[in-house]
Design a protein around this motif. Structure first.
Motif: not given
Length: 358
Positions: A229-247
């Motif tokens: 699930p997204a809340g347990f996913s490094k892909v979603w939280l780190q790669e997409v939200l932090r790195e790609r989106i820049g949050f």
């Protein structure tokens, strides 16, 4: 304030005032906040007293609540203003876009000032999910089906909250509106590709990222992207939200008590560790204080403490600071003063669609 300790847990308390067990848990340095529910509410005076009890124990604890409007509004009586469901604002947008923005900002201000007048610091709102038409758990909590409308109205709501000195939490990243399953009760899977989600549901997060204070990821699995699930996913939280989106703000998990958070039989502490490892800054644990006298919370605190001492989890000062950054930095108006405040009265008029007189 320089955080000495990452306090990654936001826990619930049992009733209308703190018990001895509540106090012991809230003194634990692993605890960073409290989430309130309707069972913690009787009247304004009681709520203010409960919040004061919490702050007397530790001023750094974040007092939070799910207070969105519509069917998700924990405090509804004794003077609290009934807030519209966000879909109502989106429907109004189609007739009067500027007026809908005005109403959304007014809703945010009223929501935040009333909560803050009673001692509540923070609300888990706004919902950025798109209204795809099939989700009953999201439904009228969503502003609209169009990501552009969602973005503008959410930004207006957040501006109103900010004027009242309250931070916000955009949810449920990257989007919960497409799936029919209720993650409180069941596992939910969204079969779409990353590109499809990026172009639609995740778009408000991209556009709003520079101003977002906190984000709550969904307990939804997107199997084309990750098996977790997204809340347990490094892909979603780190790669997409932090790195790609820049949050750069705080990532706050959805409730670990939900079925979709522990679908494989994980304990609360196993789920908490998985979320922290994936990139969450704080883990939300709801409705556990009323089970066996709060035994699940005591087990969680003991097991997470053991994991830290054994080196299986390391506190993160950056995460601690992100949580502290959600605390209000300006004083709140007391309720009686708020009720006669020109700004508040004007916001009430705007929320109800009353035209400004010029």
């Amino acid at each position: 304030m320089t955080p000495m300790m990452h306090a990654p847990l936001i826990l619930d308390v049992a009733g209308l005032e703190l018990t001895a067990a509540d106090r012991k848990r809230l003194r634990n340095p692993l605890v960073g906040g409290v989430v309130l529910f309707a069972r913690n509410w009787q009247r304004r005076e009681q709520l203010a007293a409960l919040c004061a009890q919490i702050k007397a124990l530790r001023p750094d604890l974040l007092i939070a609540v799910d207070h969105e409007g519509g069917r998700v509004q924990r405090f509804r009586t004794d003077g609290f203003t009934p807030l519209p469901a966000m879909r109502e604002l989106g429907t109004n947008w189609m007739v009067d876009a500027p007026g809908s923005m005005r109403r959304a900002a007014a809703c945010g201000f009223v929501l935040a000032t009333e909560l803050r007048a009673c001692g509540v610091d923070f609300s888990f709102t706004p919902v950025l999910d798109l209204d795809w038409g099939g989700s009953t758990v999201i439904g009228d909590r969503a502003f609209h089906a169009d990501a552009r409308v969602v973005t503008v109205l959410a930004q207006s709501l957040m501006l109103g909250m900010a004027r009242a000195g309250m931070a916000h939490c955009a949810k449920h990243f990257p989007g919960h509106g497409f799936v029919r399953a209720d993650t409180h009760l069941d596992v939910a899977r969204d079969p779409r590709s990353l590109d499809a989600i990026w172009a639609a549901d995740a778009a408000p997060y991209q556009w709003l990222a520079p101003g977002l204070r906190a984000v709550m990821p969904a307990h939804v699995i997107y199997p084309e992207v990750d098996a977790q699930p997204a809340g347990f996913s490094k892909v979603w939280l780190q790669e997409v939200l932090r790195e790609r989106i820049g949050f750069t703000g705080a990532i706050l998990s959805d409730d670990l008590g939900m079925a979709a958070a522990r679908a494989n039989g994980q304990s609360l502490s196993q789920a908490a560790l998985a979320g922290l490892e994936a990139g969450c800054d704080a883990m939300l644990v709801c409705n556990q204080s009323v089970i066996e006298g709060g035994r699940p919370l005591d087990d969680l605190l003991r097991e997470l403490g053991q994991a830290m001492r054994q080196g299986r989890w390391t506190p993160d000062a950056r995460s601690a600071q992100r949580r502290l950054d959600l605390l209000p930095t300006q004083p709140a108006l007391p309720w009686d003063e708020l009720m006669v405040s020109d700004t508040y009265l004007a916001a009430l008029d705007a929320m109800h669609g009353t035209e400004a007189q010029g």
